[in-house]
Design a protein around this motif. Structure first.
Motif, PDB file in Angstrom:
ATOM      1  N   ALA A 119       0.833  -1.210   0.000  1.00  0.00           N
ATOM      2  CA  ALA A 119       0.000   0.000   0.000  1.00  0.00           C
ATOM      3  C   ALA A 119       0.866   1.258   0.000  1.00  0.00           C
ATOM      4  O   ALA A 119       0.561   2.243  -0.696  1.00  0.00           O
ATOM      5  CB  ALA A 119      -0.932  -0.004   1.209  1.00  0.00           C
ATOM      6  N   LEU A 120       1.951   1.240   0.752  1.00  0.00           N
ATOM      7  CA  LEU A 120       2.849   2.401   0.786  1.00  0.00           C
ATOM      8  C   LEU A 120       3.531   2.603  -0.558  1.00  0.00           C
ATOM      9  O   LEU A 120       3.722   3.744  -1.010  1.00  0.00           O
ATOM     10  CB  LEU A 120       3.895   2.216   1.889  1.00  0.00           C
ATOM     11  CG  LEU A 120       3.367   2.116   3.317  1.00  0.00           C
ATOM     12  CD1 LEU A 120       4.520   2.039   4.312  1.00  0.00           C
ATOM     13  CD2 LEU A 120       2.447   3.291   3.647  1.00  0.00           C
ATOM     14  N   ALA A 121       3.886   1.494  -1.232  1.00  0.00           N
ATOM     15  CA  ALA A 121       4.481   1.604  -2.563  1.00  0.00           C
ATOM     16  C   ALA A 121       3.474   2.180  -3.554  1.00  0.00           C
ATOM     17  O   ALA A 121       3.803   3.052  -4.375  1.00  0.00           O
ATOM     18  CB  ALA A 121       4.962   0.230  -3.036  1.00  0.00           C
ATOM     19  N   LEU A 232      -1.647   8.141   6.496  1.00  0.00           N
ATOM     20  CA  LEU A 232      -0.631   8.758   7.347  1.00  0.00           C
ATOM     21  C   LEU A 232       0.647   8.983   6.534  1.00  0.00           C
ATOM     22  O   LEU A 232       1.285  10.046   6.631  1.00  0.00           O
ATOM     23  CB  LEU A 232      -0.347   7.870   8.557  1.00  0.00           C
ATOM     24  CG  LEU A 232       0.446   8.517   9.702  1.00  0.00           C
ATOM     25  CD1 LEU A 232      -0.341   9.671  10.307  1.00  0.00           C
ATOM     26  CD2 LEU A 232       0.765   7.480  10.768  1.00  0.00           C
ATOM     27  N   PHE A 233       0.998   8.013   5.713  1.00  0.00           N
ATOM     28  CA  PHE A 233       2.166   8.148   4.844  1.00  0.00           C
ATOM     29  C   PHE A 233       1.898   9.186   3.759  1.00  0.00           C
ATOM     30  O   PHE A 233       2.802   9.934   3.362  1.00  0.00           O
ATOM     31  CB  PHE A 233       2.510   6.797   4.221  1.00  0.00           C
ATOM     32  CG  PHE A 233       3.816   6.790   3.478  1.00  0.00           C
ATOM     33  CD1 PHE A 233       5.022   6.888   4.158  1.00  0.00           C
ATOM     34  CD2 PHE A 233       3.846   6.685   2.101  1.00  0.00           C
ATOM     35  CE1 PHE A 233       6.232   6.886   3.475  1.00  0.00           C
ATOM     36  CE2 PHE A 233       5.043   6.679   1.407  1.00  0.00           C
ATOM     37  CZ  PHE A 233       6.239   6.779   2.102  1.00  0.00           C
ATOM     38  N   TYR A 234       0.645   9.257   3.274  1.00  0.00           N
ATOM     39  CA  TYR A 234       0.262  10.278   2.302  1.00  0.00           C
ATOM     40  C   TYR A 234       0.458  11.677   2.891  1.00  0.00           C
ATOM     41  O   TYR A 234       0.938  12.590   2.210  1.00  0.00           O
ATOM     42  CB  TYR A 234      -1.197  10.076   1.890  1.00  0.00           C
ATOM     43  CG  TYR A 234      -1.714  11.087   0.887  1.00  0.00           C
ATOM     44  CD1 TYR A 234      -1.706  10.811  -0.468  1.00  0.00           C
ATOM     45  CD2 TYR A 234      -2.229  12.315   1.303  1.00  0.00           C
ATOM     46  CE1 TYR A 234      -2.184  11.733  -1.391  1.00  0.00           C
ATOM     47  CE2 TYR A 234      -2.697  13.239   0.398  1.00  0.00           C
ATOM     48  CZ  TYR A 234      -2.678  12.945  -0.945  1.00  0.00           C
ATOM     49  OH  TYR A 234      -3.150  13.866  -1.855  1.00  0.00           O
ATOM     50  N   LEU A 235       0.073  11.839   4.156  1.00  0.00           N
ATOM     51  CA  LEU A 235       0.274  13.130   4.822  1.00  0.00           C
ATOM     52  C   LEU A 235       1.755  13.472   4.896  1.00  0.00           C
ATOM     53  O   LEU A 235       2.149  14.634   4.707  1.00  0.00           O
ATOM     54  CB  LEU A 235      -0.335  13.092   6.230  1.00  0.00           C
ATOM     55  CG  LEU A 235      -0.116  14.340   7.089  1.00  0.00           C
ATOM     56  CD1 LEU A 235      -0.752  15.560   6.447  1.00  0.00           C
ATOM     57  CD2 LEU A 235      -0.683  14.122   8.495  1.00  0.00           C
ATOM     58  N   PHE A 236       2.593  12.476   5.170  1.00  0.00           N
ATOM     59  CA  PHE A 236       4.040  12.696   5.207  1.00  0.00           C
ATOM     60  C   PHE A 236       4.541  13.168   3.839  1.00  0.00           C
ATOM     61  O   PHE A 236       5.331  14.120   3.755  1.00  0.00           O
ATOM     62  CB  PHE A 236       4.735  11.398   5.620  1.00  0.00           C
ATOM     63  CG  PHE A 236       6.232  11.433   5.464  1.00  0.00           C
ATOM     64  CD1 PHE A 236       7.026  12.125   6.369  1.00  0.00           C
ATOM     65  CD2 PHE A 236       6.845  10.765   4.411  1.00  0.00           C
ATOM     66  CE1 PHE A 236       8.407  12.162   6.219  1.00  0.00           C
ATOM     67  CE2 PHE A 236       8.224  10.797   4.250  1.00  0.00           C
ATOM     68  CZ  PHE A 236       9.003  11.500   5.157  1.00  0.00           C
TER      69      PHE A 236
END
Length: 300
Positions: A119-121, A232-236
């Motif tokens: 998902a992060l990729a 959360l990673f999108y916000l980063f």
């Protein structure tokens, strides 16, 4: 009487969150129209709306953007700004709600551990692509997402005819689950999260219930945890782009005072609805309705 064990247990109870929310609203009351450019009546309207949205998102697993973006647009927030505010809001609600699911043992930890890196990729690829894809191609990708979502909606409706007992089935006779076959779905759905700010739960929940044979409540809990880590990673990534000067901070963030606190309470309510047998019985039906609304919203 030892107070620390009691304080540790209190966040597990809904009364704690209701009391904390009441104290929060009382504290902010003295800052409206002064330090916070928001009237008390508007705050309460958005706040109670956030409680309702947070409850439905955590109960059904459908992306909260389909409910938030029209409302924020009605509140005179530009659509591009509304997307960012919606994502910030969902972090608060899905964060507390998904952690509640996790602590209650409702999350499939093995599936979440396997899918989160994918998902992060996917969200990274989608976020980076947003700087290079023109508006016309973005609209085309949106239609592709809708077509796949319609397919998943139809498959989910068809699955209502089959009642599989996941509790009585012996783990020894079940074939081993190969998570690698699900990676393309996780990456592609998260790609659209990074590109179009669309929740990947709309894809993951039908996929988990149909292909991985998960109960709806377990699929919702697992997908929401994956979605929380993803946004959360999108916000980063968004923060890095603002810091580097590729994007600007959205206006209207003062509404987050109302939305974030509301969805936190709503998230706690939604996670508890799935424990009630009647609500659990119609959880998949509710998801179908909201996924249908999501598709209509994306087409409008």
């Amino acid at each position: 009487m030892k107070i620390w064990p009691l304080l540790f247990k209190m966040p597990k109870h809904l009364g704690f969150w209701m009391l904390a929310d009441t104290a929060y609203v009382f504290f902010l009351f003295f800052f409206f129209n002064a330090l916070i450019p928001l009237s008390f009546s508007k705050f309460m309207f958005v706040h109670f709306l956030a409680i309702g949205v947070g409850s439905m998102v955590m109960f059904t697993g459908v992306g909260g953007g389909i409910l938030w973006i029209p409302v924020l647009t009605f509140l005179e927030i530009r659509p591009s700004e509304a997307v960012a505010i919606s994502i910030f809001t969902q972090i608060a609600g899905k964060g507390t709600g998904s952690l509640t699911y996790l602590f209650n043992g409702m999350v499939d930890v093995k599936a979440a551990t396997a899918f989160i890196p994918m998902a992060l990729a996917g969200v990274t690829l989608g976020f980076l692509s947003s700087f290079y894809i023109s508006r016309g191609y973005e609209q085309l990708l949106l239609y592709i997402f809708v077509l796949i979502a319609v397919y998943l909606l139809i498959r989910t409706i068809q699955s209502l005819r089959y009642r599989i007992s996941f509790i009585d089935t012996s783990p020894g006779i079940n074939p081993p689950i190969t998570y690698a076959k699900s990676y393309p779905v996780v990456i592609l759905s998260s790609f659209f999260t990074g590109l179009l700010s669309i929740g990947n739960t709309d894809w993951l929940i039908p996929h988990m219930t149909i292909k991985l044979k998960m109960p709806t409540s377990r699929a919702v809990a697992t997908s929401l945890l994956i979605m929380f880590v993803t946004i959360l990673f999108y916000l980063f990534l968004a923060g890095i782009s603002v810091w580097l000067g590729y994007a600007s901070w959205p206006h209207g963030t003062y509404l987050l005072f109302a939305t974030c606190s509301g969805v936190i309470v709503g998230g706690q309510i939604g996670t508890r609805l799935s424990r009630i047998p009647w609500f659990e019985r119609y959880q998949k039906h509710t998801f179908i309705v909201f996924l249908g609304v999501s598709i209509i919203h994306l087409l409008c």
